[in-house]
Motif scaffolding. Structure first.
Motif, PDB file in Angstrom:
ATOM      1  N   GLN A  26      40.795  -9.797 -21.742  1.00 11.07           N
ATOM      2  CA  GLN A  26      39.781  -9.606 -22.930  1.00 11.07           C
ATOM      3  C   GLN A  26      39.034 -10.917 -23.211  1.00 11.07           C
ATOM      4  O   GLN A  26      39.695 -12.009 -23.330  1.00 11.07           O
TER       5      GLN A  26
ATOM      6  N   ILE B 292      43.835 -13.182 -22.608  1.00 12.16           N
ATOM      7  CA  ILE B 292      43.059 -13.034 -23.799  1.00 12.16           C
ATOM      8  C   ILE B 292      42.386 -14.215 -23.884  1.00 12.16           C
ATOM      9  O   ILE B 292      43.166 -15.326 -24.624  1.00 12.16           O
TER      10      ILE B 292
ATOM     11  N   VAL C 276      43.484  -8.314 -31.698  1.00 14.05           N
ATOM     12  CA  VAL C 276      43.610  -7.878 -30.458  1.00 14.05           C
ATOM     13  C   VAL C 276      44.414  -6.814 -30.118  1.00 14.05           C
ATOM     14  O   VAL C 276      45.689  -7.146 -30.541  1.00 14.05           O
TER      15      VAL C 276
END
Length: 555
Positions: A319, A398, A327
């Motif tokens: 992501q 992430i 998140v």
């Protein structure tokens, strides 16, 4: 603080289940592995045939016609042939491994049943079952001649070789005994067991013989000195039995339960029960793929038992987010081959430390911290199924970028007059994450004024008195919940002098003439005022007649 990579210990406990089911002939009864061509051979009673299964893909690649009612099958490593005992035709068929052709048929006097190879003398031993005559016959491998026949107890059903003492063991179900036969074909010992012993397997791990007793639902364990050292309870009507050298366990086909019991060699505990097909009988180990093959008499199938793969962890896609974003990690794509319920364990392995909402949740969350440049956070997911089998870890990255600032909107420019109340309007300001904004107005130009609330979205003020047009300039900066400030936006408030009526000097005249003298103003006509004489009259006479010009008085 940056976290170092954390290596996870993945302790995996093997779990077995049926991984394949193979359709074979009618009423398969016995099974054997052929190491010469790495195929599995299955004797089918009602088809009078042998099905050949290729180990690499479990496909039936050949069907061989043999004698009537084949009930026993074994491989002979001395001549690399497969031997099949045909109960209904009193014969043994010899199949050549290289082309699966029947190259010989050996006649016997009575019903042959099980068959086994004796590596000590390279001969084949066939059990002969008859109400009047129960024996074993010995077939010489070199020429397939019957060289000996010896009687044993009633209804011999199982036979196996013990390499530890080099004797053959024969299970006789009618007199509940095991006959021990030497390499010169003499009965040298007999061990009495529980009801109806039927099949035998040697366990090289502990050098014991394991015998299934279908009449008592037990497994007897006999040491190499022929002592019964243990009795193991299993399911209803145990039949075929085999050793698995890959995990050192004993596998027992349990006829009426349609299961296979797995016995651990180290302590003779039943550690697993595996559902298979209808009425399992014969059972064999395939060293080519480390699987157990079980024939299901009434199912006309062979069940293949193997280790299930572990569950698979899926930590979700990578992501890209901004500082301040919430998140959510996503482990919902994880799976288990038996669809067992999974538990989850997330571990952060890289980036400044953050706190997950719940590290054992399928979808934990965290708030991306503030950064002035890109920072990567890495997380590993391991899932565990109901049997305690752990997956390999799966990682997700992430990437956190500096947050986009909010946008200030100080509203449209305005034009007003002195003394007006003006309301500034910052309500059009926005934030890309829809966070609550705080406001700060600052005057940057024009005569100073006092805002009623410089931190309001819509502060107000009163314009100052002025004789000339003035421009007041105000700047708005907004800030989001993360403390990220916008670029300033400005608004211009143009203030004109107040539009007042001109002052007057006096009223003169009499009768029908009333004259008003006004001071010279902007030169605009007001009512009947003359543009040249700065004179206004409400007299209808003056409005209809020409006026006399006088710089001071009109009469």
């Amino acid at each position: 603080m940056n976290l170092p990579f954390i290596g996870l210990t993945n302790t995996v406990f093997a779990v077995e289940d049926v991984i394949d089911t193979i359709n074979v002939g009618e009423r398969p009864y016995a099974i054997a592995y052929n190491p010469d061509n790495k195929n599995i051979y299955v004797a089918n009673i009602d088809d009078n045939s042998v099905s050949v299964i290729r180990s690499s893909d479990n496909e039936v690649i050949d069907t061989i016609n043999v004698g009537d009612d084949p009930t026993g099958i074994a491989y002979n490593p001395d001549n690399k042939n497969i031997y099949v005992s045909n109960t209904g035709s009193y014969s043994v068929s010899v199949i050549r491994s290289s082309d699966n052709e029947v190259i010989d048929t050996i006649s016997l006097n009575d019903n042959p049943f099980e068959i086994a190879y004796n590596p000590d003398n390279n001969n084949m031993y066939v059990l002969v079952v008859d109400p009047r005559y129960n024996a074993f016959s010995v077939i010489r491998s070199s020429d397939n001649e019957v060289i000996d026949t010896k009687s044993v107890g009633g209804f011999p059903r199982g036979i196996a070789y013990n390499p530890d003492n080099k004797n053959m063991y024969v299970a006789t179900s009618a007199d509940n005994a095991i006959y021990i036969i030497s390499s010169d074909n003499e009965v040298i010992d007999k061990v009495f067991l529980r009801n109806s012993p039927t099949a035998i397997a040697y366990n090289p791990d502990n050098k014991n013989m394991y015998i299934s007793n279908f009449g008592s639902n037990t497994i007897s364990v006999i040491s190499s000195d022929n002592e019964v050292i243990d009795t193991i309870n299993v399911g209803d009507t145990p039949r075929g039995i085999a050793y698995n050298p890959d995990n050192k366990n004993i596998y027992v086909a349990v006829d009426r339960d349609n299961t296979v019991s797995v016995i651990r060699s180290s302590d003779n505990e039943v550690i697993d029960t595996i559902n298979v097909g209808d009425t399992p009988r014969g059972i064999a180990y395939n060293p080519d793929n480390a699987h157990i093959y079980v024939v299901n008499l009434l199912g006309n199938t062979v069940s293949v038992i193997g280790e299930l793969p572990p569950p698979t962890a899926d930590a979700g896609p990578d992501q890209t987010v901004e500082s301040g974003d919430t998140v959510q990690l996503d482990g919902s794509g994880s799976s288990d081959p038996r669809n067992e319920t999974l538990t989850y364990q997330w571990t952060q392995t890289g980036g400044p430390q953050v706190t997950l909402s719940d590290s054992t949740s399928v979808n934990p969350t965290f708030t991306a911290p503030q950064h002035s440049s890109q920072i990567d956070y890495t997380f590993e997911l391991v899932v565990t199924n109901e049997n305690g089998i752990k997956s390999d870890p799966n990682m997700v990255t992430i990437s956190v970028f500096p947050a986009s600032p909010p946008t200030a909107d100080a509203g449209p420019d305005q034009t007003v007059e002195s003394g007006d109340t003006v309301q500034l309007d910052g309500s059009g300001s926005s934030d890309p994450r829809n966070e609550t904004l705080t406001y700060q107005w600052t005057q940057t130009g024009g005569p100073g004024v006092m805002l009623d609330d410089s931190s309001s979205a819509t502060p107000s003020f009163t314009t100052p008195d002025t004789n000339n047009q003035e421009q007041l300039v105000f700047e708005l900066v907004v800030m989001d919940e993360q403390g990220i400030a916008s670029e300033p936006d400005s608004v211009v408030i143009t203030v004109n002098p107040e539009n007042e009526p001109p002052p007057f000097s006096g009223i003169f005249g009499s009768g029908n003439n009333i004259n008003i003298q006004v001071q010279e103003n902007s030169g605009n006509n007001v009512g009947g005022q003359s543009g040249d004489d700065n004179m206004y009259s409400d007299s209808p006479i003056l409005q209809d007649q020409s006026t006399e010009q006088n710089s001071s008085v009109v009469s």
